[in-house]
Scaffold this motif. Structure first.
Motif, PDB file in Angstrom:
ATOM      1  N   LEU A   1       0.838  -1.202   0.000  1.00  0.00           N
ATOM      2  CA  LEU A   1       0.000   0.000   0.000  1.00  0.00           C
ATOM      3  C   LEU A   1       0.872   1.250   0.000  1.00  0.00           C
ATOM      4  CD1 LEU A   1      -2.601  -1.112   2.700  1.00  0.00           C
ATOM      5  CD2 LEU A   1      -2.802  -1.324   0.209  1.00  0.00           C
ATOM      6  N   THR A   2       0.386   2.315  -0.623  1.00  0.00           N
ATOM      7  CA  THR A   2       1.119   3.576  -0.656  1.00  0.00           C
ATOM      8  C   THR A   2       1.000   4.280   0.699  1.00  0.00           C
ATOM      9  OG1 THR A   2      -0.807   4.835  -1.426  1.00  0.00           O
ATOM     10  CG2 THR A   2       0.606   3.830  -3.111  1.00  0.00           C
ATOM     11  N   PRO A   3       1.935   5.179   1.034  1.00  0.00           N
ATOM     12  CA  PRO A   3       1.855   5.924   2.301  1.00  0.00           C
ATOM     13  C   PRO A   3       0.553   6.713   2.439  1.00  0.00           C
ATOM     14  CG  PRO A   3       4.035   6.144   1.368  1.00  0.00           C
ATOM     15  CD  PRO A   3       3.201   5.445   0.330  1.00  0.00           C
ATOM     16  N   MET A   4       0.078   7.304   1.319  1.00  0.00           N
ATOM     17  CA  MET A   4      -1.149   8.089   1.393  1.00  0.00           C
ATOM     18  C   MET A   4      -2.346   7.206   1.713  1.00  0.00           C
ATOM     19  SD  MET A   4      -2.900  10.716  -1.344  1.00  0.00           S
ATOM     20  CE  MET A   4      -1.659  11.974  -1.091  1.00  0.00           C
ATOM     21  N   PHE A   5      -2.460   6.059   1.042  1.00  0.00           N
ATOM     22  CA  PHE A   5      -3.581   5.156   1.306  1.00  0.00           C
ATOM     23  C   PHE A   5      -3.490   4.600   2.726  1.00  0.00           C
ATOM     24  CE2 PHE A   5      -5.698   1.051   1.382  1.00  0.00           C
ATOM     25  CZ  PHE A   5      -6.911   1.333   0.770  1.00  0.00           C
TER      26      PHE A   5
END
Length: 380
Positions: A259-263
């Motif tokens: 998962l991306t940091p933003m998500f």
């Protein structure tokens, strides 16, 4: 005679779960030591994260029940304020630990996520479940108008730094500090006004859903005010411990899931911190007490921005890290849209299950959008 027998039968059936040692809530309390044990033995981070999340449910349920008992004498506004304050404790702790660990991008994403999880998912789920059980529900229009105004102010507080950053890119920290000071001032002013109000039992749905005690004139409760405050404090302390466990497992969990940091910040971290408000709001709505449900969701989101965000900004230099109020354009747009749709659907002081479903639909559409957002798109 038949009515009396039915009453006795119902009271026995209702009392049985409370006296049982094997209720679902009591069994879920076992998740607390289990999560701590899994963390001690360095178990898989996903398993630790899942069990720690599970342990929050019974704690949030206990806090919700204690809040209902307190609101019986203090009124729904003050009771909701107390519930929001203690439910926000995990979010503060999670964010502080994440900031200390250098996860500033995830922390800022979690601020946006907290707004989404409380205003769209939490309030939407409360409206949906409450509407399915009670059809149309009403809440205090004056209180929602005040909260709506504060919500708009909070939106401006988060959006203005990003707008003026375009013309003054070197003043980002000063701008963030000064706006945070204004937000904190508004918070204390709002708390003062809230606590100065007299309890208005007739204004909320508490009087309409619970019978009044003949001696006190207030709805009867299982706990006294002192017992309720003790339960709230104990549950908040346990929530703080489990929040630290969640924080320690969030980064490896995100890496394993790709998962991306933003998500991770907007969905995972914000969801972990906001689960208490979600459980409280849905419980209040199912009990046909939408005043408390609104305070637990909208009020908690307002408190998150007016109190938690300034605390993070002022604490960051003490930890030797940078933290500001600059958000990505996509996050600014999401904040504005969330405030608009929440104010639109709550302005009439009435809620239905279809309105709750609308809020839930918006949340899941945004969650899907953030999932497919490229990893290179991060917070400033």
């Amino acid at each position: 005679m038949k009515t009396d027998e039915n009453t006795v039968r119902n009271s026995r059936s209702n009392a049985k779960p409370e006296n049982s040692l094997f209720t679902v809530n009591n069994l879920l309390f076992l998740a607390i030591p289990l999560a701590l044990a899994l963390r001690w033995f360095n178990a898989n981070s996903i398993l630790v994260f899942a069990v720690a999340l599970l342990s929050i449910y019974p704690l949030a349920e206990a806090m919700a029940e204690a809040t209902e008992a307190i609101s019986a004498t203090l009124g729904p506004t003050a009771g909701g304020l107390l519930n929001a304050s203690l439910n926000n404790a995990p979010e503060i702790i999670i964010a502080m630990f994440a900031l200390k660990n250098g996860l500033g991008n995830i922390v800022k994403a979690s601020i946006v996520g907290s707004i989404l999880i409380e205003l769209l998912f939490g309030l939407g789920l409360a409206m949906f479940l409450g509407g399915l059980k009670h059809s149309a529900q009403r809440f205090n229009e004056e209180a929602i108008q005040i909260n709506g105004g504060l919500l708009t102010l909070c939106g401006f507080g988060l959006i203005i730094p990003s707008i003026f950053h375009l013309s003054s890119p070197t003043a980002e920290l000063e701008l963030s500090f000064e706006i945070s000071a204004i937000l904190l001032l508004i918070y204390f002013a709002n708390v003062g006004i809230t606590l100065s109000r007299k309890p208005q039992y007739a204004a909320g749905s508490l009087r309409h859903t619970l019978p009044l005690d003949s001696g006190t004139g207030h709805p009867p409760t299982r706990w006294s005010r002192t017992q309720s405050l003790s339960v709230l404090a104990s549950a908040a302390l346990a929530l703080a411990v489990m929040s630290e466990v969640i924080t320690g497992s969030i980064e490896p969990t995100s890496n394993q899931l790709g998962l991306t940091p933003m998500f991770s910040g907007i969905i995972l971290l914000a969801g972990a911190g906001g689960i208490g408000e979600i459980i409280s709001a849905t419980r209040f709505a199912r009990n046909n007490n939408m005043d408390l449900a609104v305070e637990a969701s909208v009020g908690s989101s307002i408190q998150m921005i007016l109190l938690v965000v300034p605390l993070l900004i002022f604490s960051a230099p003490l930890m030797g890290v940078n933290m500001n109020l600059l958000f990505e354009p996509i996050e600014v747009i999401v904040i504005a849209l969330t405030v608009i749709i929440t104010r639109t659907l709550t302005a009439d002081g009435r809620s239905t299950w279809i309105e709750g479903l609308m809020l839930l639909a918006v949340y899941f559409m945004l969650a899907i959008g953030f999932y497919y957002l490229p990893e290179s798109t991060g917070t400033l």
